[in-house]
Design a protein around this motif. Structure first.
Motif, PDB file in Angstrom:
ATOM      1  N   MET A   1       0.516 -35.421 -22.023  1.00 47.24           N
ATOM      2  CA  MET A   1       0.029 -35.485 -20.640  1.00 47.24           C
ATOM      3  C   MET A   1       1.230 -35.459 -19.706  1.00 47.24           C
ATOM      4  O   MET A   1       2.185 -36.216 -19.873  1.00 47.24           O
ATOM      5  CB  MET A   1      -0.793 -36.751 -20.414  1.00 47.24           C
ATOM      6  CG  MET A   1      -1.416 -36.861 -19.035  1.00 47.24           C
ATOM      7  SD  MET A   1      -2.716 -38.119 -18.962  1.00 47.24           S
ATOM      8  CE  MET A   1      -1.795 -39.599 -19.376  1.00 47.24           C
ATOM      9  N   THR A   2       1.196 -34.560 -18.710  1.00 46.37           N
ATOM     10  CA  THR A   2       2.326 -34.374 -17.821  1.00 46.37           C
ATOM     11  C   THR A   2       1.843 -34.270 -16.387  1.00 46.37           C
ATOM     12  O   THR A   2       0.808 -33.647 -16.124  1.00 46.37           O
ATOM     13  CB  THR A   2       3.097 -33.101 -18.192  1.00 46.37           C
ATOM     14  OG1 THR A   2       3.376 -33.106 -19.595  1.00 46.37           O
ATOM     15  CG2 THR A   2       4.410 -33.028 -17.437  1.00 46.37           C
ATOM     16  N   ARG A   3       2.597 -34.870 -15.474  1.00 46.00           N
ATOM     17  CA  ARG A   3       2.217 -34.811 -14.061  1.00 46.00           C
ATOM     18  C   ARG A   3       2.727 -33.523 -13.440  1.00 46.00           C
ATOM     19  O   ARG A   3       3.907 -33.183 -13.527  1.00 46.00           O
ATOM     20  CB  ARG A   3       2.752 -36.024 -13.301  1.00 46.00           C
ATOM     21  CG  ARG A   3       2.376 -36.044 -11.821  1.00 46.00           C
ATOM     22  CD  ARG A   3       2.402 -37.444 -11.264  1.00 46.00           C
ATOM     23  NE  ARG A   3       1.381 -38.271 -11.891  1.00 46.00           N
ATOM     24  CZ  ARG A   3       1.192 -39.555 -11.601  1.00 46.00           C
ATOM     25  NH1 ARG A   3       1.958 -40.160 -10.724  1.00 46.00           N
ATOM     26  NH2 ARG A   3       0.240 -40.243 -12.209  1.00 46.00           N
ATOM     27  N   ALA A   4       1.833 -32.793 -12.788  1.00 40.20           N
ATOM     28  CA  ALA A   4       2.155 -31.486 -12.229  1.00 40.20           C
ATOM     29  C   ALA A   4       2.903 -31.606 -10.912  1.00 40.20           C
ATOM     30  O   ALA A   4       2.672 -32.518 -10.121  1.00 40.20           O
ATOM     31  CB  ALA A   4       0.879 -30.679 -12.026  1.00 40.20           C
ATOM     32  N   ALA A   5       3.804 -30.641 -10.668  1.00 46.52           N
ATOM     33  CA  ALA A   5       4.550 -30.584  -9.406  1.00 46.52           C
ATOM     34  C   ALA A   5       4.327 -29.259  -8.685  1.00 46.52           C
ATOM     35  O   ALA A   5       5.021 -28.959  -7.720  1.00 46.52           O
ATOM     36  CB  ALA A   5       6.037 -30.791  -9.666  1.00 46.52           C
ATOM     37  N   GLY A   6       3.368 -28.452  -9.160  1.00 48.35           N
ATOM     38  CA  GLY A   6       3.011 -27.226  -8.461  1.00 48.35           C
ATOM     39  C   GLY A   6       3.742 -26.002  -8.961  1.00 48.35           C
ATOM     40  O   GLY A   6       4.420 -26.013  -9.986  1.00 48.35           O
ATOM     41  N   LEU A   7       3.590 -24.899  -8.216  1.00 44.64           N
ATOM     42  CA  LEU A   7       4.196 -23.620  -8.592  1.00 44.64           C
ATOM     43  C   LEU A   7       5.548 -23.477  -7.903  1.00 44.64           C
ATOM     44  O   LEU A   7       5.712 -23.861  -6.741  1.00 44.64           O
ATOM     45  CB  LEU A   7       3.269 -22.471  -8.199  1.00 44.64           C
ATOM     46  CG  LEU A   7       3.677 -21.059  -8.626  1.00 44.64           C
ATOM     47  CD1 LEU A   7       2.423 -20.229  -8.925  1.00 44.64           C
ATOM     48  CD2 LEU A   7       4.494 -20.359  -7.547  1.00 44.64           C
ATOM     49  N   ARG A   8       6.519 -22.928  -8.612  1.00 43.43           N
ATOM     50  CA  ARG A   8       7.831 -22.626  -8.052  1.00 43.43           C
ATOM     51  C   ARG A   8       8.173 -21.170  -8.364  1.00 43.43           C
ATOM     52  O   ARG A   8       7.628 -20.577  -9.297  1.00 43.43           O
ATOM     53  CB  ARG A   8       8.918 -23.527  -8.668  1.00 43.43           C
ATOM     54  CG  ARG A   8       8.680 -25.004  -8.483  1.00 43.43           C
ATOM     55  CD  ARG A   8       8.960 -25.474  -7.058  1.00 43.43           C
ATOM     56  NE  ARG A   8       8.879 -26.925  -6.964  1.00 43.43           N
ATOM     57  CZ  ARG A   8       7.769 -27.606  -6.721  1.00 43.43           C
ATOM     58  NH1 ARG A   8       6.628 -26.957  -6.561  1.00 43.43           N
ATOM     59  NH2 ARG A   8       7.790 -28.919  -6.633  1.00 43.43           N
ATOM     60  N   TRP A   9       9.095 -20.625  -7.577  1.00 44.91           N
ATOM     61  CA  TRP A   9       9.580 -19.265  -7.841  1.00 44.91           C
ATOM     62  C   TRP A   9      11.017 -19.361  -8.307  1.00 44.91           C
ATOM     63  O   TRP A   9      11.886 -19.854  -7.591  1.00 44.91           O
ATOM     64  CB  TRP A   9       9.455 -18.405  -6.591  1.00 44.91           C
ATOM     65  CG  TRP A   9       8.024 -18.059  -6.311  1.00 44.91           C
ATOM     66  CD1 TRP A   9       7.124 -18.773  -5.556  1.00 44.91           C
ATOM     67  CD2 TRP A   9       7.295 -16.953  -6.842  1.00 44.91           C
ATOM     68  NE1 TRP A   9       5.895 -18.174  -5.576  1.00 44.91           N
ATOM     69  CE2 TRP A   9       5.968 -17.054  -6.352  1.00 44.91           C
ATOM     70  CE3 TRP A   9       7.638 -15.886  -7.676  1.00 44.91           C
ATOM     71  CZ2 TRP A   9       4.987 -16.116  -6.683  1.00 44.91           C
ATOM     72  CZ3 TRP A   9       6.666 -14.955  -7.997  1.00 44.91           C
ATOM     73  CH2 TRP A   9       5.362 -15.072  -7.508  1.00 44.91           C
ATOM     74  N   ARG A  10      11.275 -18.929  -9.540  1.00 46.50           N
ATOM     75  CA  ARG A  10      12.606 -18.970 -10.141  1.00 46.50           C
ATOM     76  C   ARG A  10      13.017 -17.552 -10.549  1.00 46.50           C
ATOM     77  O   ARG A  10      12.325 -16.914 -11.339  1.00 46.50           O
ATOM     78  CB  ARG A  10      12.619 -19.883 -11.382  1.00 46.50           C
ATOM     79  CG  ARG A  10      12.251 -21.334 -11.087  1.00 46.50           C
ATOM     80  CD  ARG A  10      13.398 -22.095 -10.453  1.00 46.50           C
ATOM     81  NE  ARG A  10      13.017 -23.453 -10.068  1.00 46.50           N
ATOM     82  CZ  ARG A  10      13.068 -24.491 -10.899  1.00 46.50           C
ATOM     83  NH1 ARG A  10      13.457 -24.315 -12.156  1.00 46.50           N
ATOM     84  NH2 ARG A  10      12.733 -25.694 -10.480  1.00 46.50           N
ATOM     85  N   ASP A  11      14.107 -17.096  -9.985  1.00 51.36           N
ATOM     86  CA  ASP A  11      14.599 -15.747 -10.297  1.00 51.36           C
ATOM     87  C   ASP A  11      13.519 -14.697 -10.091  1.00 51.36           C
ATOM     88  O   ASP A  11      13.377 -13.747 -10.878  1.00 51.36           O
ATOM     89  CB  ASP A  11      15.126 -15.685 -11.739  1.00 51.36           C
ATOM     90  CG  ASP A  11      16.275 -16.653 -11.976  1.00 51.36           C
ATOM     91  OD1 ASP A  11      17.112 -16.799 -11.070  1.00 51.36           O
ATOM     92  OD2 ASP A  11      16.306 -17.273 -13.066  1.00 51.36           O
ATOM     93  N   GLY A  12      12.735 -14.883  -9.019  1.00 46.93           N
ATOM     94  CA  GLY A  12      11.712 -13.909  -8.688  1.00 46.93           C
ATOM     95  C   GLY A  12      10.478 -13.942  -9.569  1.00 46.93           C
ATOM     96  O   GLY A  12       9.689 -12.994  -9.550  1.00 46.93           O
ATOM     97  N   ARG A  13      10.283 -15.027 -10.310  1.00 50.93           N
ATOM     98  CA  ARG A  13       9.118 -15.132 -11.184  1.00 50.93           C
ATOM     99  C   ARG A  13       8.449 -16.497 -10.987  1.00 50.93           C
ATOM    100  O   ARG A  13       9.139 -17.495 -10.746  1.00 50.93           O
ATOM    101  CB  ARG A  13       9.518 -14.973 -12.663  1.00 50.93           C
ATOM    102  CG  ARG A  13      10.003 -13.571 -13.007  1.00 50.93           C
ATOM    103  CD  ARG A  13       8.853 -12.578 -12.956  1.00 50.93           C
ATOM    104  NE  ARG A  13       9.262 -11.231 -13.326  1.00 50.93           N
ATOM    105  CZ  ARG A  13       9.635 -10.305 -12.454  1.00 50.93           C
ATOM    106  NH1 ARG A  13       9.687 -10.608 -11.160  1.00 50.93           N
ATOM    107  NH2 ARG A  13       9.970  -9.099 -12.838  1.00 50.93           N
ATOM    108  N   PRO A  14       7.120 -16.558 -11.118  1.00 55.12           N
ATOM    109  CA  PRO A  14       6.437 -17.843 -10.931  1.00 55.12           C
ATOM    110  C   PRO A  14       6.525 -18.726 -12.174  1.00 55.12           C
ATOM    111  O   PRO A  14       6.445 -18.239 -13.303  1.00 55.12           O
ATOM    112  CB  PRO A  14       4.980 -17.421 -10.668  1.00 55.12           C
ATOM    113  CG  PRO A  14       4.821 -16.146 -11.452  1.00 55.12           C
ATOM    114  CD  PRO A  14       6.164 -15.451 -11.348  1.00 55.12           C
ATOM    115  N   VAL A  15       6.706 -20.019 -11.946  1.00 58.01           N
ATOM    116  CA  VAL A  15       6.688 -21.002 -13.029  1.00 58.01           C
ATOM    117  C   VAL A  15       5.904 -22.211 -12.543  1.00 58.01           C
ATOM    118  O   VAL A  15       5.845 -22.487 -11.338  1.00 58.01           O
ATOM    119  CB  VAL A  15       8.114 -21.451 -13.453  1.00 58.01           C
ATOM    120  CG1 VAL A  15       8.909 -20.280 -13.994  1.00 58.01           C
ATOM    121  CG2 VAL A  15       8.846 -22.115 -12.291  1.00 58.01           C
TER     122      VAL A  15
END
Length: 282
Positions: A1-15
């Motif tokens: 179980m992990t607490r989410a921190a949302g979507l980020r853009w890294r090197d032009g790709r979503p993570v």
């Protein structure tokens, strides 16, 4: 179980980002499924946890309690809290759909990260210089061109399916650029930048967004989301659910939730978008 921190853009790709700094790649064509557990808790401010671990409303896109929201905006460029910021800033024109263009600023060192975070389909730089000169130019151009300094994500989402082609997108951006350079009153210390329209449609995977049947309204305890990722733009992830529905998930809604893998379908509240009425209902 992990607490989410949302979507980020890294090197032009979503993570997908998780509390503690871990990220998970989010490639298009991948099926994802998760279930929300417990209560949604405040994500804290400026890298620090919320001292109260406050419960946050499910529909809040901020994911923070009132006090942490206030603290997070301290030192924010957007809030004009640091007028003497020594960095170089850039002024830009961002295109989100026909007639949906905004003017904004971002630190030059961030490159196009801010444009990816906002879901800008196309953009061009206008100028660069000190913060206050960039801010003044942003205000002057916004007024002169009749364009805002922000566009709600719901409005951006409404036009994302069926956008005109890259040539038409670039033409609209260039037309506004030409109008912008003729506007008097730019900040004296701002250096104008030659136009170069960048396009994010391929980066976002927008060829996979032919429609949106519904939008996730909020996560709830034990609520599930499942689908194949077909695109991502700004904070939004576009999914095709197992039952064929095309669903948009604003990942700002998942921050602060503990998520576990699983889920047979999407059981969280989803606002249906009747065909032919998408533009008026987002």
């Amino acid at each position: 179980m992990t607490r989410a921190a949302g979507l980020r853009w890294r090197d032009g790709r979503p993570v997908l980002a998780w509390e503690g700094g871990r990220v998970s790649p989010l490639p298009y064509g991948r099926e994802i499924g998760f279930r929300a557990v417990g209560e949604r808790r405040c994500t804290g401010a400026r890298g620090h946890p919320c001292p109260l671990a406050a419960v946050v409303a499910g529909r809040s896109t901020g994911g923070r309690c009132a006090e942490c929201t206030r603290l997070d905006r301290m030192g924010s460029v957007a809030a004009d809290a640091v007028p003497d910021d020594p960095r170089v800033f850039r002024v830009y024109l961002a295109w989100f759909g026909p007639g949906l263009v905004k003017v904004g600023i971002t630190a030059q060192e961030r490159g196009d990260a801010r444009l990816l975070e906002q879901g800008a389909v196309a953009f061009t730089w206008l100028g660069r210089g000190p913060l206050m000169a960039a801010r003044r130019t942003e205000e002057v151009l916004g007024t002169a061109l009749g364009v805002p300094d922000r566009i709600p994500y719901a409005v951006k989402r409404a036009v994302r399916a069926g956008l005109p082609g890259a040539v038409e997108r670039a033409a609209e951006v260039m037309a506004l650029y030409r109008r912008a350079v003729d506007v008097p009153g730019w900040g004296e210390t701002l250096e104008r930048v030659e136009p170069r329209v960048a396009d994010h449609a391929e980066v976002f995977g927008l060829a996979g967004v032919d429609a949106v049947d519904g939008v996730v309204q909020e996560l709830v305890a034990d609520g599930e989301v499942r689908g194949t990722v077909v695109a991502a733009a700004g904070p939004d992830v576009h999914l095709v659910a197992p039952d064929g529905r095309r669903i948009a998930l604003d990942t700002r809604l998942i921050t602060g939730w503990d998520l576990v893998r699983g889920g047979e379908g999407t059981t969280v509240p989803v606002v249906r978008i009747p065909k032919g009425a998408q533009g008026g209902l987002f």
